[in-house]
Design an enzyme around this catalytic site. Structure first.
Site, mmCIF file in Angstrom:
data_model
loop_
_atom_site.group_PDB
_atom_site.id
_atom_site.type_symbol
_atom_site.label_atom_id
_atom_site.label_comp_id
_atom_site.label_asym_id
_atom_site.label_seq_id
_atom_site.Cartn_x
_atom_site.Cartn_y
_atom_site.Cartn_z
ATOM 1 N N GLU A 165 0.816 -1.220 0.000
ATOM 2 C CA GLU A 165 0.000 0.000 0.000
ATOM 3 C C GLU A 165 0.852 1.273 0.000
ATOM 4 O O GLU A 165 0.821 2.065 0.958
ATOM 5 C CB GLU A 165 -0.967 0.007 1.185
ATOM 6 C CG GLU A 165 -1.997 -1.090 1.109
ATOM 7 C CD GLU A 165 -3.042 -1.017 2.221
ATOM 8 O OE1 GLU A 165 -2.766 -0.407 3.267
ATOM 9 O OE2 GLU A 165 -4.131 -1.567 2.027
ATOM 10 N N GLU A 322 -6.699 -7.746 -0.733
ATOM 11 C CA GLU A 322 -7.062 -7.815 0.689
ATOM 12 C C GLU A 322 -8.501 -7.362 0.860
ATOM 13 O O GLU A 322 -8.919 -6.383 0.233
ATOM 14 C CB GLU A 322 -6.222 -6.844 1.530
ATOM 15 C CG GLU A 322 -4.783 -7.152 1.706
ATOM 16 C CD GLU A 322 -4.107 -6.073 2.576
ATOM 17 O OE1 GLU A 322 -4.789 -5.393 3.353
ATOM 18 O OE2 GLU A 322 -2.889 -5.910 2.435
HETATM 19 C C1 GLA Z 1 -4.083 -2.796 5.125
HETATM 20 C C2 GLA Z 1 -2.718 -3.438 5.145
HETATM 21 C C3 GLA Z 1 -2.665 -4.732 5.896
HETATM 22 C C4 GLA Z 1 -3.490 -4.676 7.154
HETATM 23 C C5 GLA Z 1 -4.891 -4.287 6.794
HETATM 24 C C6 GLA Z 1 -5.825 -4.268 7.979
HETATM 25 O O1 GLA Z 1 -4.808 -3.061 4.034
HETATM 26 O O2 GLA Z 1 -2.197 -3.622 3.857
HETATM 27 O O3 GLA Z 1 -1.321 -5.008 6.184
HETATM 28 O O4 GLA Z 1 -2.936 -3.736 7.994
HETATM 29 O O5 GLA Z 1 -4.885 -2.994 6.243
HETATM 30 O O6 GLA Z 1 -7.130 -3.900 7.619
#
Ligand code: GLA
Length: 681
Positions: A165, A322
């Site tokens: 991210e 995710e």
């Molecule tokens: C983000 C991060 C993950 C985790 C999630 C939790 O998307 O990439 O590592 O921290 O949030 O919701």
């Protein structure tokens, strides 16, 4: 290296998909380093039971892989990769560069990101160094090189996952390296200081620069900073982050030719860099999405995020990298998902083009900041509803493997330009109620409720495939975009514009003459004065067009026809909604914030004129979207309501095996995926 952002279309080379697994991908982040090795075997057995075929590993493991600078330990990762590969579970191998080790911060304190207020961030958390730090670049590419060399031809690795991210939690940094890199970027963009002074309008408040080293990052100042400078710093930062990605990607490509490289986006998140530029550089677009749990329409926002992701991917399959099985831990109130919501959410992403459904994370963490975050395998273990739903979803995705590779066709596009959002969000705008996100969600929701499929597009992109283009919030319109929009409408396109669009050019400067500069002749009108409304103030519109809040304007029409007038309020008797014939096309303008019902009437008029409103309106809460191949249609009917829903469709439900002729019945809270061969939908 990309120094001037290209933002229009994804890369021209078709992205490779993963060599394995064969069907849709299913799995999630897996952080076994938090557990003793005995647990790893149990995890892998459970993964197999759930039908998991892909896991993302190593994302936060830098210190385990490189415990001291240039000293490496791959034994644990070799072992883990062996276990996964033997079990037939493919690996999405992370580079760990979103969380440098403590030794890095100790040795290179100058690499720490610095906030706009001048505070250097501490360690003991996660987050990259300054995107322009040479020490960080060296350390990040060097651990990536070690990984790529070791696992570049490993049979288990089907995808590389660079960083995590980009943009969150570190984006803009005001450290010395960033200031130096910003100056270089500005030199490349403007060539001369004269041009920079002109673009930034530095005669205002006497800000003119005489030497390059007088130019600083726009750190907090006594009053409002130069807005063109702030906008350029955001552009620079997006590019600086992208350079970090490209540096790692290119190292990987040298050692792992042919294996796709990606990084996880946060498509509609306000921290995001400019993904139109980024999507040209990744091999596969991958996205993270989390519900705004408290909002009861969060499934509509999910759809919007997924539609934007598909658009970034150029309508090629993409990965949901995710999402969560239940509650997250970082919102105000972390509302848990109710029974069936996990499947509805996952399949909504699939319906909108995802060929991978991944979660954060496989096994819930017992310690650390995310111990209250849901997981595929909750703290309470396998006797839980969540685990049962994880197993069911694995079955469902298996039944949907024929959907893989199919695409979504949209006839409507919403314009999405993050530069415009960045600019609009700067200080001293005409009303604090102006909210680009709110308007985009409102227009999107109208179309969602009608079952009309939407793409998102950059205003400089080729729009000729769309019958209707909406600009719910396009404050900034650069020269190229202005010419493109003109060409689209002139060529016969239907264009619907909401207020506070076309207000500034690419330097956040008001074009000469009346607003909306770039859109004046397309819309056939001039705005003589903005008339923001008081909190709670409502204005009535004539002709049954309802009422408006937040905003009104003193509009003077040229060639436009008035569709509705203000009956009262500061613009009383003036035009409120207009329509203009321009070339072979038509452009509508809505100058106030209509509520959902009133807005629906205008949007549907425009859609009708564009020949779109042909599909039957779905019952309340039924999400309808179709993926197709040249030979097959897959219509996803996702029922977000508690009541059974009916929708015209013929074919076989891939999830239940039920056959429908003419009408499909979808029980409350469930999903049907109706498969029909071409010509029979
Ligand atoms: C983000 C991060 C993950 C985790 C999630 C939790 O998307 O990439 O590592 O921290 O949030 O919701």
């Amino acid at each position: 290296m990309t120094d001037v952002l290209q933002r229009t279309a994804p890369r021209s080379v078709p992205a490779p998909w993963l060599e394995r697994p064969a069907g849709l991908c299913y799995g999630g982040d897996y952080n076994p380093e938090q557990w003793p090795r005995e647990v790893w075997a149990e995890d892998i057995a459970l993964m197999r039971e759930a039908g998991i075929n892909l896991v993302s590993i190593g994302i936060f493991s830098w210190v385990l892989l490189e415990p001291r600078e240039c000293e490496y330990d791959f034994e644990w990762l070799d072992h883990l990769m062996g276990l996964l590969t033997d079990a037939g579970i493919s690996v999405d191998l992370g580079t760990p560069t979103a969380a440098p080790p403590a030794w890095f911060w100790k040795k290179y304190p100058q690499a720490r990101p610095v906030t706009r207020e001048g505070m250097a961030l501490g360690s003991g958390s996660r987050g990259m160094a300054s995107p322009s730090s040479p020490e960080y670049l060296r350390a990040a590419t060097s651990i990536t090189e070690q990984l790529a060399r070791r696992y570049g031809s490993h049979p288990g690795v089907v995808l590389w996952h660079v960083h995590n991210e980009y943009g969150a939690p570190v984006s803009e940094s005001y450290d010395d390296s960033s200031v130096a890199a910003f100056r270089d970027w500005l030199r490349a963009r403007y060539g001369t200081l004269e041009k920079l002074n002109e673009a930034w309008g530095t005669l205002f408040w006497g800000q003119k620069y005489g030497e390059w080293d007088e130019v600083d990052a726009p750190r907090v100042a006594a009053s409002v900073s130069n807005q063109a400078q702030r906008l350029d710093f955001k552009r620079f930062t997006s590019n600086a982050l992208l350079k970090c990605f490209i540096a790692e990607r290119d190292v990987i490509r040298r050692h792992a030719p042919g294996v796709p490289v990606t990084t996880n986006f946060m498509a509609t998140n306000c921290l995001s860099p400019d993904y139109w530029a980024w999507s040209r550089e990744v091999d596969i677009v991958a996205n993270d999405h989390y519900l705004v749990a408290e909002r009861t329409d969060n499934h509509v926002l999910l759809s919007m995020d997924a539609d934007l992701t598909r658009s970034l991917a150029g309508n090629r399959p993409w990965m949901l990298m995710e999402h969560s099985t239940g509650a997250v831990n970082w919102q105000g109130r972390n509302i848990a998902k109710r029974p069936g919501e996990l499947a509805r959410n996952s399949l909504s992403h699939v319906a909108r083009g995802a060929d991978a459904v991944m979660f954060f994370q496989f096994r819930a963490s017992r310690y650390g900041a995310e111990k209250f975050h849901s997981a595929m395998l909750p703290h309470a273990g396998t006797g839980t509803r969540i685990w049962r739903e994880v197993l069911d979803l694995g079955d469902d995705l298996n039944k949907l493997s024929s959907v893989k590779g199919s695409t979504v066709r949209a006839r409507v596009a919403i314009l999405w330009d993050v530069e415009s959002f960045w600019a609009q969000d700067l200080e001293w705008r005409p009303s604090s109620d102006l909210d680009h996100r709110e308007r985009i969600e409102a227009y999107y929701s109208v179309l969602w409720n009608q079952g009309i499929t939407v793409d998102f597009a950059h205003p400089e992109a080729d729009l000729s495939a769309y019958d209707l283009v909406l600009a719910p919030a396009l404050y900034l319109i650069g020269e190229k975009a202005a010419a493109n929009l003109r060409e689209y409408v002139d060529g016969g396109g239907h264009f619907l514009v909401s207020y506070f669009s076309g207000i500034v050019d690419g330097n956040d400067t008001v074009p000469a003459g009346a607003s909306p500069g770039a859109l004046r002749d397309i819309l056939g009108l001039e705005i003589h004065e903005f008339l923001p409304l008081r909190e709670q103030e409502t204005v009535s519109l004539s002709g049954g067009s309802g009422s408006g809040t937040v905003w009104a304007e003193d509009i003077h029409v040229g060639s436009a026809t008035v569709v509705s007038r203000y009956v009262d309020g500061p613009a009383a008797s003036g035009p409120a909604i207009t329509r203009n014939a321009f070339g072979r096309g038509t452009a509508w303008y809505v100058s106030t914030r209509l509520d959902d019902g009133d807005l629906a009437a205008v949007v549907l008029d425009a859609a009708g004129a564009a020949g779109i409103a042909t599909a039957p309106q779905p019952p309340q809460g039924l999400e309808v979207i179709t993926r197709s191949t040249p030979t097959d249609h897959f219509t996803f009917l996702i029922n977000h309501s508690d009541a059974d829903a009916e929708y015209p469709a013929s074919g076989t439900d891939l999830l239940t095996g039920a056959a429908f002729e003419h009408t499909a019945v979808v029980p409350g809270g469930t999903v049907s995926v109706i498969h029909a061969p071409e010509g029979n939908s």
